[in-house]
Enzyme design. Structure first.
Site, PDB file in Angstrom:
ATOM      1  N   ASP A 100      -4.772  -6.127   0.979  1.00  0.00           N
ATOM      2  CA  ASP A 100      -4.212  -4.194   0.985  1.00  0.00           C
ATOM      3  C   ASP A 100      -4.909  -3.388   0.207  1.00  0.00           C
ATOM      4  OD1 ASP A 100      -2.100  -2.549   0.419  1.00  0.00           O
ATOM      5  OD2 ASP A 100      -1.275  -4.133  -0.929  1.00  0.00           O
TER       6      ASP A 100
ATOM      7  N   TRP B  33       3.172  -4.990  -5.964  1.00  0.00           N
ATOM      8  CA  TRP B  33       2.638  -5.095  -4.793  1.00  0.00           C
ATOM      9  C   TRP B  33       2.407  -6.688  -4.675  1.00  0.00           C
ATOM     10  CZ3 TRP B  33       5.642  -1.504  -2.842  1.00  0.00           C
ATOM     11  CH2 TRP B  33       5.938  -0.409  -3.332  1.00  0.00           C
TER      12      TRP B  33
ATOM     13  N   LYS C 163      -0.345   7.402   0.833  1.00  0.00           N
ATOM     14  CA  LYS C 163      -1.274   6.885  -0.415  1.00  0.00           C
ATOM     15  C   LYS C 163      -2.500   8.189   0.118  1.00  0.00           C
ATOM     16  CE  LYS C 163       2.023   4.631  -2.149  1.00  0.00           C
ATOM     17  NZ  LYS C 163       1.539   3.104  -2.391  1.00  0.00           N
TER      18      LYS C 163
END
Ligand SMILES: *Cc1c(COP(=O)(O)O)cnc(C)c1O
Length: 353
Positions: free
Chosen positions: A166, A99, A190
């Site tokens: 993030d 990511w 998530k």
């Protein structure tokens, strides 16, 4: 909902949230219509958006410089929206996984992108530490939890450079000094809600400094000015996120989440360290409380182990396709009982082998 749900994302949500969401699909806020078919300008939904934004500030104890937005395009859109809005000349990134790499790739479209450190050389099995941060960077981007590899950041660099984080896979899972950050973002799916919205908490004082003309929809200022309702927001995703935030608050907030998340992860790592049939590649001090990656030491046991955990009612244990092995995601809503079930299966396998 009878399964032990270890999916990495979209992930498990609290039981009462599913019930409330079902009810709202039938009849939202006593309006006699479904949440799926109600104007986002209605007083009832406006109240939901306001509540969700307020709960975010409250749960993270954010100071008044922060604005909270629920946007679309996922965390992946933030990979480009962040440099678009914050990068004047140069940005720094910590490369801790897939990511982070994707965020770095987007940053390069906007200007000089410095990778301060990377753990790519060891399959992202640790979090780099002790790297210098260029003082003239507009921000330093970090990924607080690496969903795919199972590493988590517990220490943050001491720097004057604004931190951009993030937090997609560990938002609201632990206590941090969130006011240390300049921008925090997290895809909802998530640990906060269903797919379809991304949470952005950004310091107003960081905006408007790039000299860049930003298209309307990608400009944070547009959404701030309109209270995150510039265009039709993802009504259902925001509603369910709000319900989850209410649940987190009722349970005692992020401190309470952290306590149970520590207990769950400690139980599983203890078994991984003890049971000779399993191993984990992640360095001890960087082990994630949210995504626990592991594998069998003996490949020939795979069919039997897979059969056993499925039979125990476990779902979603497969590792990310780029890594293989197994991954147990222990998000806030996953009960301790589910982890105990997994550990029991591991011990059963040991007895049989
Ligand atoms: C899942 C994930 C993303 C991507 O989120 P999307 O909403 O699918 O764009 C980004 N960062 C992290 C850490 C993730 O876990």
């Amino acid at each position: 909902m009878k399964k032990h749900n270890f999916f990495a994302g979209p992930g498990i949500l609290p039981g009462p949230v599913y019930e409330q969401a079902k009810q709202a699909i039938d009849d939202f806020a006593g309006m006699g219509v479904s949440i799926l078919s109600v104007s986002h300008r209605s007083a009832e939904f406006s109240a939901v958006m306001e509540k969700a934004r307020t709960l975010v500030k409250e749960l993270m104890n954010l100071d008044d410089d922060f604005e909270v937005l629920f946007l679309q395009g996922g965390a992946s859109m933030q990979f480009l929206q962040i440099p678009y809005n914050l990068m004047h000349k140069k940005a720094a990134y910590l490369d801790t996984g897939a990511w982070a790499s994707k965020a770095i790739k987007e940053s390069r479209y906007f200007g000089e992108t410095v990778v301060v450190a990377s753990s790519a050389n060891e399959q992202y099995s640790y979090i780099p530490k002790g790297y210098p941060v260029p003082e003239d960077a507009d921000y330093l981007h970090v990924t607080t939890n690496n969903t795919i590899y199972g590493t988590q950041m517990f220490d943050f660099p001491e720097t004057e450079v604004p931190l951009v984080a993030d937090m997609s896979s560990d938002i609201f899972s632990r206590k941090l000094d969130f006011n240390r950050f300049g921008l925090i973002y997290a895809g909802a799916q998530k640990n906060m809600g269903p797919a379809g919205t991304v949470l952005v908490a950004v310091r107003k004082s960081l905006l408007g400094k790039t000299g860049r003309r930003i298209p309307t929809m990608l400009d944070y200022e547009t959404h701030i000015a309109k209270g995150s309702m510039f265009n039709t927001p993802p009504v259902f995703a925001v509603y369910v996120s709000m319900l989850t935030l209410e649940w987190v608050k009722a349970k005692g907030g992020v401190e309470a989440m952290e306590k149970i998340n520590r207990e769950k992860s400690r139980l599983l790592y203890k078994e991984l360290d003890r049971n000779p049939l399993f191993n984990t590649k992640v360095r001890k001090e960087d082990r994630s409380m949210m995504n626990v990656t592991f594998d069998l030491t003996d490949e020939s046991l795979r069919p039997e182990f897979d059969r056993m955990w499925k039979e125990a009612g476990i779902i979603g244990l497969k590792g990310h396709r780029s890594v293989g092995g197994y991954r147990a995601s222990l998000y806030n809503a996953l009960p301790l009982e589910s982890v105990k079930t997994l550990v029991e299966v591991m011990q059963e396998l040991e007895k049989k082998a």
